[in-house]
Motif scaffolding. Structure first.
Motif, PDB file in Angstrom:
ATOM      1  N   PHE A  25     -13.222  33.868  -9.160  1.00 32.48           N
ATOM      2  CA  PHE A  25     -13.247  33.677  -7.705  1.00 32.48           C
ATOM      3  C   PHE A  25     -12.534  32.381  -7.327  1.00 32.48           C
ATOM      4  O   PHE A  25     -11.623  32.361  -6.487  1.00 32.48           O
ATOM      5  N   SER A  26     -12.924  31.278  -7.954  1.00 38.74           N
ATOM      6  CA  SER A  26     -12.420  29.961  -7.559  1.00 38.74           C
ATOM      7  C   SER A  26     -10.952  29.771  -7.916  1.00 38.74           C
ATOM      8  O   SER A  26     -10.226  29.032  -7.238  1.00 38.74           O
ATOM      9  N   ALA A  27     -10.500  30.450  -8.967  1.00 41.27           N
ATOM     10  CA  ALA A  27      -9.125  30.260  -9.430  1.00 41.27           C
ATOM     11  C   ALA A  27      -8.089  30.855  -8.499  1.00 41.27           C
ATOM     12  O   ALA A  27      -6.923  30.453  -8.528  1.00 41.27           O
ATOM     13  N   ALA A  28      -8.496  31.803  -7.655  1.00 42.25           N
ATOM     14  CA  ALA A  28      -7.514  32.522  -6.831  1.00 42.25           C
ATOM     15  C   ALA A  28      -7.696  32.280  -5.337  1.00 42.25           C
ATOM     16  O   ALA A  28      -7.173  33.049  -4.522  1.00 42.25           O
ATOM     17  N   VAL A  29      -8.409  31.248  -4.951  1.00 42.53           N
ATOM     18  CA  VAL A  29      -8.602  30.959  -3.525  1.00 42.53           C
ATOM     19  C   VAL A  29      -7.246  30.821  -2.846  1.00 42.53           C
ATOM     20  O   VAL A  29      -6.335  30.178  -3.371  1.00 42.53           O
ATOM     21  N   GLY A  30      -7.104  31.449  -1.695  1.00 42.33           N
ATOM     22  CA  GLY A  30      -5.837  31.435  -0.986  1.00 42.33           C
ATOM     23  C   GLY A  30      -4.952  32.621  -1.323  1.00 42.33           C
ATOM     24  O   GLY A  30      -3.810  32.696  -0.859  1.00 42.33           O
ATOM     25  N   ALA A  31      -5.480  33.565  -2.121  1.00 44.31           N
ATOM     26  CA  ALA A  31      -4.704  34.756  -2.490  1.00 44.31           C
ATOM     27  C   ALA A  31      -4.320  35.547  -1.251  1.00 44.31           C
ATOM     28  O   ALA A  31      -5.119  35.700  -0.321  1.00 44.31           O
ATOM     29  N   GLU A  32      -3.100  36.073  -1.245  1.00 47.62           N
ATOM     30  CA  GLU A  32      -2.624  36.837  -0.098  1.00 47.62           C
ATOM     31  C   GLU A  32      -3.192  38.246  -0.120  1.00 47.62           C
ATOM     32  O   GLU A  32      -3.514  38.785  -1.186  1.00 47.62           O
ATOM     33  N   PRO A  33      -3.322  38.890   1.061  1.00 41.65           N
ATOM     34  CA  PRO A  33      -3.764  40.288   1.096  1.00 41.65           C
ATOM     35  C   PRO A  33      -2.847  41.164   0.252  1.00 41.65           C
ATOM     36  O   PRO A  33      -1.617  41.019   0.300  1.00 41.65           O
ATOM     37  N   SER A  38      -8.075  49.359   6.007  1.00 42.52           N
ATOM     38  CA  SER A  38      -8.170  49.958   7.334  1.00 42.52           C
ATOM     39  C   SER A  38      -7.706  48.890   8.309  1.00 42.52           C
ATOM     40  O   SER A  38      -7.547  47.730   7.931  1.00 42.52           O
ATOM     41  N   PRO A  39      -7.466  49.250   9.600  1.00 51.32           N
ATOM     42  CA  PRO A  39      -6.994  48.246  10.544  1.00 51.32           C
ATOM     43  C   PRO A  39      -7.908  47.020  10.579  1.00 51.32           C
ATOM     44  O   PRO A  39      -9.109  47.138  10.800  1.00 51.32           O
ATOM     45  N   GLY A  40      -7.340  45.846  10.330  1.00 50.17           N
ATOM     46  CA  GLY A  40      -8.113  44.616  10.370  1.00 50.17           C
ATOM     47  C   GLY A  40      -8.927  44.344   9.120  1.00 50.17           C
ATOM     48  O   GLY A  40      -9.710  43.406   9.086  1.00 50.17           O
ATOM     49  N   ASP A  41      -8.762  45.147   8.067  1.00 55.06           N
ATOM     50  CA  ASP A  41      -9.570  44.982   6.865  1.00 55.06           C
ATOM     51  C   ASP A  41      -8.663  45.055   5.646  1.00 55.06           C
ATOM     52  O   ASP A  41      -7.881  45.996   5.514  1.00 55.06           O
ATOM     53  N   PHE A  42      -8.764  44.051   4.757  1.00 59.86           N
ATOM     54  CA  PHE A  42      -7.905  44.043   3.584  1.00 59.86           C
ATOM     55  C   PHE A  42      -8.664  43.460   2.409  1.00 59.86           C
ATOM     56  O   PHE A  42      -9.744  42.878   2.550  1.00 59.86           O
ATOM     57  N   ALA A  43      -8.083  43.627   1.227  1.00 57.57           N
ATOM     58  CA  ALA A  43      -8.611  43.008   0.017  1.00 57.57           C
ATOM     59  C   ALA A  43      -7.485  42.254  -0.666  1.00 57.57           C
ATOM     60  O   ALA A  43      -6.304  42.548  -0.480  1.00 57.57           O
ATOM     61  N   THR A  44      -7.847  41.266  -1.453  1.00 54.62           N
ATOM     62  CA  THR A  44      -6.891  40.567  -2.305  1.00 54.62           C
ATOM     63  C   THR A  44      -7.083  41.063  -3.740  1.00 54.62           C
ATOM     64  O   THR A  44      -8.067  41.734  -4.058  1.00 54.62           O
ATOM     65  N   TYR A 142     -11.404  33.590   2.649  1.00 54.45           N
ATOM     66  CA  TYR A 142     -10.963  33.305   1.281  1.00 54.45           C
ATOM     67  C   TYR A 142      -9.442  33.240   1.188  1.00 54.45           C
ATOM     68  O   TYR A 142      -8.880  32.372   0.511  1.00 54.45           O
ATOM     69  N   ALA A 143      -8.771  34.158   1.888  1.00 54.48           N
ATOM     70  CA  ALA A 143      -7.316  34.261   1.791  1.00 54.48           C
ATOM     71  C   ALA A 143      -6.598  33.048   2.365  1.00 54.48           C
ATOM     72  O   ALA A 143      -5.428  32.810   2.030  1.00 54.48           O
ATOM     73  N   VAL A 144      -7.259  32.261   3.207  1.00 50.80           N
ATOM     74  CA  VAL A 144      -6.627  31.066   3.775  1.00 50.80           C
ATOM     75  C   VAL A 144      -7.295  29.773   3.299  1.00 50.80           C
ATOM     76  O   VAL A 144      -6.979  28.691   3.784  1.00 50.80           O
ATOM     77  N   GLY A 145      -8.227  29.898   2.346  1.00 52.47           N
ATOM     78  CA  GLY A 145      -8.889  28.715   1.814  1.00 52.47           C
ATOM     79  C   GLY A 145     -10.053  28.208   2.630  1.00 52.47           C
ATOM     80  O   GLY A 145     -10.555  27.107   2.377  1.00 52.47           O
TER      81      GLY A 145
END
Length: 332
Positions: A25-33, A38-44, A142-145
């Motif tokens: 978890f901590s190693a990939a903080v800031g990961a891009e989508p 679905s609209p407005g919902d993503f995973a990294t 998470y994706a933006v830190g």
């Protein structure tokens, strides 16, 4: 498995699994989508990696199946893969999603509409005892830190959470509980919930402008926010259901109003709040269940006041059947 399960041992196992997954978890903080669900919902990719790791560890340690946000229900020995034909995962997870093992997920509007019309089978369709996992709750943070994101692990036995771990790696805090044994913050017994003072009590509030399908109308949420703010002006939006519920249990927030219909978002936090002496219901004051977009939790007095405000707000014209929605405590 018998009615009596060793929640002490199972909580220790859950914490050990989270300890290992926290590094990923901590190693990939800031990961891009990387996966659009679905609209407005993503995973990294981190969501997928952390869930795979938790699944492997939990099933290896206990032999129990795992139900998670990204892969649905997977039993020991079954492959862990995104499976477009996993009907059980679709029904439990809310709106149906087209899934592919390569490239981003895409959403088919017709499939979503069909899923909206399906009857949500609820907790009785889960295995009798299973782990419920949200690898990264607050993925947009998470994706933006933004540190308001967490790992959620709970054990659901006969439709009820009996073990819960909310791990907040970027905040350096862990909140845990097992049924009947109280709330623990960083391994220490938590203080009892204190009576509220509206002048200082903070209330967390779920997404106001979510684009995801199946949630309550934006206008209704905004009206609700305004109504609650008349009593509790110190409203907060964190972007994480798991943190909202955990902070409510720990007394940082006096209460919370959330809109996720998903078991993995709510199961851990519901147990935390109850073990702290709080109350958790849907918007109609009934027990919350998967598929209902509307959960209110808090110190007993705060919970009661929040419910009164929620009930005072008209559902609005966006709903097709307002009475049915209110009878069910929210929108599926």
């Amino acid at each position: 498995m018998s009615d009596e399960i060793d929640t002490r041992a199972l909580l220790a196992i859950a914490e050990a699994a989270v300890d290992e997954a926290e590094t990923t978890f901590s190693a990939a903080v800031g990961a891009e989508p990387s996966v659009m669900k679905s609209p407005g919902d993503f995973a990294t990719e981190a969501d997928l990696s952390v869930e795979r790791q938790l699944r492997h560890l939990l099933t290896s340690y206990t032999g129990l199946p795992v139900h998670g946000e990204e892969y649905g229900v997977v039993r020991p020995g079954e492959p862990v893969e995104i499976n477009p034909n996993d009907d059980k995962a679709d029904d439990l997870d809310g709106p149906r999603r087209d899934r592919s093992d390569s490239g981003p997920r895409t959403t088919d509007a017709d499939a979503l509409d069909r899923a909206d019309a399906d009857k949500n089978p609820g907790l009785d369709e889960l295995p009798e005892t299973c782990w419920v996992v949200d690898p990264i709750d607050g993925t947009a943070n998470y994706a933006v830190g933004n540190p308001f994101c967490c790992i959620l692990v709970s054990l659901v036995h006969k439709g009820e959470a009996v073990v819960a771990v909310t791990e907040m790696p970027l905040l350096g805090q862990r909140i845990t509980a097992r049924k009947g044994h109280g709330l623990y913050v960083d391994g220490h017994p938590a203080r009892p919930m204190l009576p509220s003072d509206p002048g200082v009590t903070q209330i967390s509030f779920g997404s106001i402008l979510s684009q995801r399908r199946g949630n309550l109308p934006i206008s209704y949420r905004q009206d609700m926010l305004n109504a609650i703010g008349r009593t509790y002006p110190r409203m907060r939006v964190t972007g994480s259901c798991g943190i909202d519920l955990a902070f409510t249990a720990a007394g940082i927030f006096g209460g919370t109003v959330t809109f996720s219909p998903n078991l993995w978002d709510n199961a851990a936090g519901m147990l935390l709040v109850r073990e702290a002496g709080g109350v958790v219901t849907d918007f109609n004051g009934d027990p919350w269940r998967p598929g209902v977009s509307g959960l209110v939790a808090g110190e007993p007095e705060v919970h009661s006041i929040l419910l009164d405000h929620i009930r005072s707000v008209p559902i609005g014209t966006a709903a097709r059947n307002a009475q049915e929605i209110m009878d069910r405590g929210g929108i599926r």
